[in-house]
Design a protein around this motif. Structure first.
Motif, mmCIF file in Angstrom:
data_model
loop_
_atom_site.group_PDB
_atom_site.id
_atom_site.type_symbol
_atom_site.label_atom_id
_atom_site.label_comp_id
_atom_site.label_asym_id
_atom_site.label_seq_id
_atom_site.Cartn_x
_atom_site.Cartn_y
_atom_site.Cartn_z
ATOM 1 N N VAL A 1 0.855 -1.187 0.000
ATOM 2 C CA VAL A 1 0.000 0.000 0.000
ATOM 3 C C VAL A 1 0.891 1.236 0.000
ATOM 4 O O VAL A 1 1.692 1.419 0.908
ATOM 5 N N PRO A 2 0.822 2.085 -1.032
ATOM 6 C CA PRO A 2 1.703 3.262 -1.096
ATOM 7 C C PRO A 2 1.497 4.188 0.092
ATOM 8 O O PRO A 2 0.413 4.273 0.669
ATOM 9 N N ILE B 1 -9.035 -3.915 10.476
ATOM 10 C CA ILE B 1 -10.200 -4.521 11.131
ATOM 11 C C ILE B 1 -9.948 -5.995 11.420
ATOM 12 O O ILE B 1 -10.268 -6.502 12.507
ATOM 13 N N SER B 2 -9.368 -6.713 10.456
ATOM 14 C CA SER B 2 -9.119 -8.146 10.666
ATOM 15 C C SER B 2 -8.079 -8.378 11.755
ATOM 16 O O SER B 2 -8.136 -9.367 12.487
ATOM 17 N N ALA B 3 -7.090 -7.456 11.885
ATOM 18 C CA ALA B 3 -6.064 -7.601 12.912
ATOM 19 C C ALA B 3 -6.465 -6.950 14.233
ATOM 20 O O ALA B 3 -5.715 -7.043 15.216
ATOM 21 N N ASP B 4 -7.624 -6.271 14.242
ATOM 22 C CA ASP B 4 -8.127 -5.610 15.441
ATOM 23 C C ASP B 4 -7.113 -4.602 15.985
ATOM 24 O O ASP B 4 -6.809 -4.563 17.184
ATOM 25 N N VAL B 5 -6.582 -3.779 15.061
ATOM 26 C CA VAL B 5 -5.643 -2.735 15.462
ATOM 27 C C VAL B 5 -6.173 -1.412 14.915
ATOM 28 O O VAL B 5 -6.921 -1.388 13.932
ATOM 29 N N PRO B 6 -5.804 -0.280 15.516
ATOM 30 C CA PRO B 6 -6.276 1.019 15.002
ATOM 31 C C PRO B 6 -5.760 1.269 13.587
ATOM 32 O O PRO B 6 -4.625 0.927 13.247
ATOM 33 N N SER B 7 -6.591 1.888 12.782
ATOM 34 C CA SER B 7 -6.209 2.185 11.407
ATOM 35 C C SER B 7 -5.283 3.393 11.363
ATOM 36 O O SER B 7 -5.434 4.339 12.132
ATOM 37 N N SER B 8 -4.308 3.334 10.472
ATOM 38 C CA SER B 8 -3.373 4.447 10.308
ATOM 39 C C SER B 8 -3.828 5.437 9.250
ATOM 40 O O SER B 8 -3.114 6.391 8.948
ATOM 41 N N LEU B 9 -5.008 5.217 8.692
ATOM 42 C CA LEU B 9 -5.511 6.109 7.656
ATOM 43 C C LEU B 9 -5.951 7.445 8.244
ATOM 44 O O LEU B 9 -6.439 7.518 9.374
ATOM 45 N N THR C 1 -7.679 -1.863 1.305
ATOM 46 C CA THR C 1 -6.767 -2.864 1.872
ATOM 47 C C THR C 1 -6.388 -2.529 3.310
ATOM 48 O O THR C 1 -6.426 -3.398 4.202
ATOM 49 N N LEU C 2 -6.020 -1.277 3.565
ATOM 50 C CA LEU C 2 -5.617 -0.895 4.917
ATOM 51 C C LEU C 2 -6.778 -0.998 5.900
ATOM 52 O O LEU C 2 -6.589 -1.415 7.056
ATOM 53 N N THR C 3 -7.962 -0.633 5.463
ATOM 54 C CA THR C 3 -9.128 -0.733 6.353
ATOM 55 C C THR C 3 -9.418 -2.185 6.699
ATOM 56 O O THR C 3 -9.659 -2.528 7.868
ATOM 57 N N GLU C 4 -9.388 -3.059 5.712
ATOM 58 C CA GLU C 4 -9.646 -4.476 5.970
ATOM 59 C C GLU C 4 -8.571 -5.084 6.856
ATOM 60 O O GLU C 4 -8.877 -5.876 7.766
ATOM 61 N N ASP C 5 -7.315 -4.725 6.591
ATOM 62 C CA ASP C 5 -6.238 -5.292 7.408
ATOM 63 C C ASP C 5 -6.337 -4.834 8.859
ATOM 64 O O ASP C 5 -6.130 -5.639 9.785
ATOM 65 N N ALA D 1 -13.819 -8.714 6.391
ATOM 66 C CA ALA D 1 -13.049 -9.881 5.969
ATOM 67 C C ALA D 1 -13.522 -11.104 6.733
ATOM 68 O O ALA D 1 -13.462 -11.120 7.954
ATOM 69 N N PRO D 2 -14.010 -12.113 6.054
ATOM 70 C CA PRO D 2 -14.404 -13.325 6.770
ATOM 71 C C PRO D 2 -13.194 -13.965 7.409
ATOM 72 O O PRO D 2 -12.074 -13.822 6.924
#
Length: 486
Positions: free
Chosen positions: A142-143, A194-202, A188-192, A253-254
């Motif tokens: 992800v750039p 949420i799936s990893a249960d970490v705060p988003s850096s966006l 991609t960043l949003t899904e990652d 993400a399932p």
């Protein structure tokens, strides 16, 4: 001396005679000169009349020729094309005015990440001429500029995409690709996160952003319109689902069935996945080509002996499996394109024929990296087939029209081989035709590109491949209803 009175008279008469004698030629000469002058003047007036008549006759043509020459000179000086392209560039810049800052970041990052130019190896020509494989870098997936996109910038991205719809030339397509790269990165960043249960850096909260009814409808209307025009359909489809899931609060993400991975087919589970590289680059290209060559020999051995000699070289299964994960899909598709292309080039060297060695539908599925037909149909519905996979399906379908003597190169000779032909050739024709028709419906542009590539490879002069595909797939004519190939 004195002359008599009569003598003076004679002298005067003699002088007059002499004068007349001398004046006669001069008079005649003067008369001749007057006549010549009159003739010259008369001829001169005739010439003027002819010139005047010629000018009257050809004057309009000369005027038009002069006007045309002046017009050409004026066009050269004014250069209207320069004004057209200049105005086009100005309109294009105005369309992306709201995302200028983002475009500068994208171009700076692209320039800093561009690899050094390298000379292409003699055997490494697979990357050349393939539209789906360009230059690859080992930067993050992800750039970094995606992280700078906030709510307002995302609104500007939508406006820019809407304005760019009417532009097809110049840098418009590149700007569109930049905008879709931003959307893919946000997804991609949003899904990652949420799936990893970490705060988003966006910088943008995608869930909150798309729960805004006005923004959601605006994006849905825009992307639906772009999808109908055939632009970036895969990205648009996935982003539309992403938006809907965020708005409706669905899980993005399932859960990945890590424990169920060994429950796949035995052939897939037994293959060491660590051998398959993670990215396609100049360093990994040679490994992929070598693996494709081993798989070509393994496929021929499996078809002839009934079982593969080496279970560890079927990389196509792992590359297909990776495409189920969005953050691995693009790279896996690129590697699968190179893998299948290299494998198709090695097969004729082993079999001594341009025909595919596949005798049954299971052989075709094995070559495409799927365990069963339902999995291949699912990949078609989700538009995941690449050009090389479509070419394999087309070539398998066209082989069923070959003469029996040609099919003997694949099936062998004898009663058993004939029985296998009668049993499997009709099935191959029926199943591949149904698959190709569905691919033509879901991915018409990619299907046409695959057909054109196969036609140039197999029948460039008479275009038999293209004509057969158009007849039976595009126009949906029924193939000959026979169980025995002629």
């Amino acid at each position: 001396m004195r002359f008599p009175q009569g003598g003076k008279l004679w002298v005067m008469l003699l002088a007059c005679l002499v004068a007349l004698t001398l004046a006669a030629p001069l008079w005649g000469q003067a008369t001749d000169e007057d006549e010549v002058q009159t003739e010259l003047e008369r001829r001169g007036f005739d010439q003027f009349d002819r010139i005047h008549e010629a000018l009257h006759r050809w004057g309009k043509i000369l005027v038009w020729v002069a006007a045309a020459l002046l017009g050409i000179v004026a066009i050269k000086i004014i250069d209207p094309l320069r004004f057209y392209y200049g105005s086009h560039d100005r309109l294009l810049k105005r369309a992306v005015r709201g995302v200028d800052e983002l475009l500068k970041r994208i171009q700076e990052e692209a320039a800093s990440a561009e690899p050094e130019p390298q000379e292409e190896a003699a055997e490494g020509g697979l990357l050349a001429g393939m539209a789906e494989v360009a230059q690859f870098s080992q930067a993050e997936q992800v750039p970094a500029y995606v992280l700078t996109v906030n709510d307002l910038m995302l609104d500007n991205v939508r406006v820019a995409l809407s304005r760019l719809r009417r532009f097809e030339e110049g840098h418009a397509q590149r700007y569109k690709d930049y905008m879709f790269t931003v959307l893919k990165g946000i997804k991609t960043l949003t899904e990652d996160s949420i799936s990893a249960d970490v705060p988003s850096s966006l910088a943008v909260d995608a869930r909150e952003y798309f729960q805004d009814e006005k923004r959601y409808k605006a994006w849905k209307k825009l992307l639906s319109g772009l999808h109908e025009r055939g632009e970036n359909q895969e990205t648009i489809n996935s982003f539309l689902l992403f938006m809907r899931d965020l708005k409706e609060g669905r899980p993005l993400a399932p859960p990945t069935p890590a424990a169920s991975a060994p429950d796949d087919s035995t052939a897939v589970a037994d293959r060491p996945r660590s051998q398959v590289p993670d990215v396609l680059s100049e360093e990994t290209l040679g490994r992929i080509q070598q693996a494709a060559a081993r798989e070509a020999a393994n496929l021929v051995a499996m078809i002839r002996d009934g079982r593969p000699r080496d279970e560890s070289c079927g990389w196509q299964f792992e590359l297909v499996r990776r495409q189920q994960q969005l953050h691995l899909r693009d790279e896996a598709q690129r590697m699968l394109v190179v893998f299948l292309s290299a494998q198709r080039k090695v097969l004729p060297q082993i079999t001594r024929t341009r025909m595919l060695p596949c005798r049954t539908l299971d052989h075709v599925l094995h070559m495409l990296g799927v365990a069963e037909l339902a999995e291949l149909k699912k990949r078609i519905e989700t538009r995941q087939l690449n050009i090389q996979e479509i070419i394999l399906l087309e070539k398998t379908f066209l082989q069923t029209f070959a003469k029996r003597s040609s099919l003997e190169r694949v099936y062998g000779q004898g009663a058993d081989a004939g029985l296998m032909m009668d049993l499997h050739v009709p099935q191959l024709r029926r199943e591949t035709l149904a698959l190709l028709r569905r691919v033509h419906e879901t991915e018409p542009q990619r299907f046409d590109r695959a057909t054109q590539a196969l036609n140039e490879e197999e029948t460039p002069q008479h275009n038999e491949v293209r004509r057969l595909i158009e007849q039976y797939v595009n126009r949906r004519h029924d193939p000959p209803a026979t169980n025995t190939p002629t």
